[in-house]
Design an enzyme around this catalytic site. Structure first.
Site, PDB file in Angstrom:
ATOM      1  N   HIS A 111      -7.393   0.774  -6.317  1.00 13.67           N
ATOM      2  CA  HIS A 111      -7.621   0.057  -5.050  1.00 13.67           C
ATOM      3  C   HIS A 111      -8.426  -1.220  -5.368  1.00 13.67           C
ATOM      4  O   HIS A 111      -9.579  -1.349  -4.977  1.00 13.67           O
ATOM      5  CB  HIS A 111      -8.380   0.972  -4.082  1.00 13.67           C
TER       6      HIS A 111
ATOM      7  N   ARG B  35     -13.857  -7.391   2.869  1.00 14.46           N
ATOM      8  CA  ARG B  35     -12.455  -7.176   2.509  1.00 14.46           C
ATOM      9  C   ARG B  35     -11.641  -8.424   2.860  1.00 14.46           C
ATOM     10  O   ARG B  35     -10.779  -8.846   2.101  1.00 14.46           O
ATOM     11  CB  ARG B  35     -11.870  -5.974   3.279  1.00 14.46           C
TER      12      ARG B  35
ATOM     13  N   CYS C  82     -16.225   2.848   0.840  1.00 14.26           N
ATOM     14  CA  CYS C  82     -15.076   1.977   1.153  1.00 14.26           C
ATOM     15  C   CYS C  82     -14.598   2.158   2.586  1.00 14.26           C
ATOM     16  O   CYS C  82     -13.960   1.264   3.133  1.00 14.26           O
ATOM     17  CB  CYS C  82     -13.941   2.255   0.172  1.00 14.26           C
TER      18      CYS C  82
ATOM     19  N   ARG D 109       0.865  -1.186   0.000  1.00 17.82           N
ATOM     20  CA  ARG D 109       0.000   0.000   0.000  1.00 17.82           C
ATOM     21  C   ARG D 109       0.894   1.226   0.000  1.00 17.82           C
ATOM     22  O   ARG D 109       1.778   1.348   0.846  1.00 17.82           O
ATOM     23  CB  ARG D 109      -0.915   0.054   1.221  1.00 17.82           C
TER      24      ARG D 109
ATOM     25  N   ASP E  74     -16.879   8.260  -1.540  1.00 19.15           N
ATOM     26  CA  ASP E  74     -15.588   8.117  -0.855  1.00 19.15           C
ATOM     27  C   ASP E  74     -15.249   9.488  -0.276  1.00 19.15           C
ATOM     28  O   ASP E  74     -15.884  10.497  -0.635  1.00 19.15           O
ATOM     29  CB  ASP E  74     -14.535   7.658  -1.880  1.00 19.15           C
TER      30      ASP E  74
ATOM     31  N   GLN F  62     -10.370  -3.550  -2.725  1.00 14.70           N
ATOM     32  CA  GLN F  62     -11.610  -2.950  -2.211  1.00 14.70           C
ATOM     33  C   GLN F  62     -12.769  -3.248  -3.155  1.00 14.70           C
ATOM     34  O   GLN F  62     -13.876  -3.601  -2.727  1.00 14.70           O
ATOM     35  CB  GLN F  62     -11.432  -1.437  -2.054  1.00 14.70           C
TER      36      GLN F  62
HETATM   37  N1  NVA Z   1      -9.594   7.472  -1.769  1.00 20.23           N
HETATM   38  C1  NVA Z   1      -9.258   7.046  -0.425  1.00 20.23           C
HETATM   39  C2  NVA Z   1      -9.566   5.596  -0.250  1.00 20.23           C
HETATM   40  C3  NVA Z   1      -9.321   5.053   1.130  1.00 20.23           C
HETATM   41  C4  NVA Z   1      -9.651   3.611   1.263  1.00 20.23           C
HETATM   42  C5  NVA Z   1      -7.790   7.342  -0.147  1.00 20.23           C
HETATM   43  O1  NVA Z   1      -6.948   7.027  -0.996  1.00 20.23           O
HETATM   44  O2  NVA Z   1      -7.481   7.875   0.913  1.00 20.23           O
HETATM   45  N1   CP Z   2     -11.118   0.832   2.689  1.00 26.05           N
HETATM   46  C1   CP Z   2      -9.844   0.769   3.083  1.00 26.05           C
HETATM   47  O1   CP Z   2      -8.930   0.477   2.302  1.00 26.05           O
HETATM   48  O2   CP Z   2      -9.664   1.012   4.390  1.00 26.05           O
HETATM   49  P1   CP Z   2      -8.249   1.179   5.142  1.00 26.05           P
HETATM   50  O3   CP Z   2      -7.640   2.456   4.656  1.00 26.05           O
HETATM   51  O4   CP Z   2      -8.595   1.192   6.597  1.00 26.05           O
HETATM   52  O5   CP Z   2      -7.385  -0.001   4.779  1.00 26.05           O
END
Ligand code: NVA
Ligand code: CP
Length: 331
Positions: free
Chosen positions: A135, A317, A272, A108, A231, A138
């Site tokens: 992502h 998830r 998400c 990540r 989101d 997800q």
């Molecule tokens: N668009 C958000 C998704 C988090 C799961 C981010 O990248 O912070």
């Molecule tokens: N939805 C998601 O990816 O959550 P986290 O950022 O907690 O992993």
């Protein structure tokens, strides 16, 4: 044709066929059943995986840790402070080292290119746990949740409200069109997905009998929708200074009871997570003080209401990530 995903990385759903996605969803359903029945499934005992996180996480990290443990694997977590990666050792060298020790790598972080280098040079399956661009794990959980709630995927109308060119907007457009779901992005023009990706997804949609639509009009986005998704307005890695502009741009795209009322009566609400639906977070409180906004992308009423399936998504998830790990390590 039998599906075999052994040795494959999972970097974006663009690399997966609808049949392969279907296979992963069915496998996830099997694992979920086993977990609920208390049936042990330590099929990958003796194997080891590593989780590399440049950004913070609750769901993704915990899903990989629990899925790995359920499969009987050793799981090593490395935060940016714990490894040499990037600072003293290149991504490529790190990949070659980790590939000698682990059977799979989760990443990540910021750049999609990093996850691509890890996959190219480690020679083991690499799973994208979120980059600035995509992502995909997800979206797999989201597709499973939709199928559980609606009984099928093909022909449903899905609308994404908000920053439609972030990792979620991009990945949902790919996942929906792969599985025959009509995808609409409802956003201000400046936050529409890139023309290149829209073109790609429109071609995918044509193959799978569905459509891609972009609209700035909230009622056009909401009317007839089976699924309303949103989101957060500012993603991880974006500067704090962007909040003012984003609030101005995205305030009209908040999912509230009026918007839900325009959709089909049995529409579901998805997110998400994490979500700013109240002021019970540090950032939520700061935004409320600075901009007088107590709820952002979704109101608390919708988030906590009967049509919301957000915690089912969060649980899924783990089941879907387990399917990805198992299928790509074991075949
Ligand atoms: N668009 C958000 C998704 C988090 C799961 C981010 O990248 O912070
Ligand atoms: N939805 C998601 O990816 O959550 P986290 O950022 O907690 O992993």
């Amino acid at each position: 044709m039998a599906i075999d995903l052994k040795g494959r990385s999972f970097l974006t759903l663009l690399d997966y066929t609808p049949e392969e996605i279907r296979y992963l969803l069915d496998l996830a359903k099997d694992f979920k059943k086993k977990k609920k029945a208390g049936e042990l499934h330590k099929y990958l005992e003796g194997r080891n995986i590593v989780l590399l996180f440049e950004k913070t996480s609750t769901r993704t990290r915990c899903a990989f840790e629990v899925a790995g443990a359920d499969l009987g694997m050793g799981v090593t977590f490395l935060s940016p402070n714990d490894s040499q990666m990037g600072k003293k050792e290149s991504i490529s060298d790190t990949a070659r080292v980790l590939g000698r020790m682990f059977d799979g790598i989760e990443f990540r972080g910021f750049r999609q290119e990093t996850v691509e280098i890890l996959a190219r040079d480690s020679k083991v399956p690499v799973w994208n746990g979120l980059t600035d661009k995509f992502h995909p794990t997800q979206v797999l959980a989201d597709l499973l949740t939709i199928e559980e709630k609606k009984g099928h995927l093909k022909g449903l109308n899905f609308t994404y409200f908000g920053d439609a060119r972030n990792n979620m907007g991009n990945s949902l457009m790919i996942g929906c069109t792969k599985m025959g779901i009509n995808f609409t992005a409802c956003a201000p023009k400046s936050l529409f997905p890139s023309e290149e990706l829209v073109e790609k997804c429109s071609a995918i949609a044509a193959e799978n009998g569905c459509s891609v639509k972009l609209t700035e009009d909230v009622s056009e986005g909401a009317e007839g929708a089976d699924i309303l998704y949103t989101d957060i307005w500012v993603s991880m890695g974006e500067p704090e200074s962007i909040w003012a502009e984003r609030i101005k741009l995205l305030r009209p795209y908040q999912i509230n009871s009026d918007v839900m009322a325009m959709a089909k009566p049995d529409a579901i609400f998805m997110h998400c997570l994490p979500s700013f639906h109240d002021t019970n977070t540090t950032i939520g409180k700061e935004i409320a003080e600075k901009f007088g906004l107590k709820e952002m992308e979704v109101t608390d009423r919708v988030f906590s209401g009967l049509q919301s399936v957000v915690f089912d998504e969060a649980e899924n998830r783990m089941h879907t990530i387990k399917a990805v790990i198992y299928a790509t390590i074991n075949g």
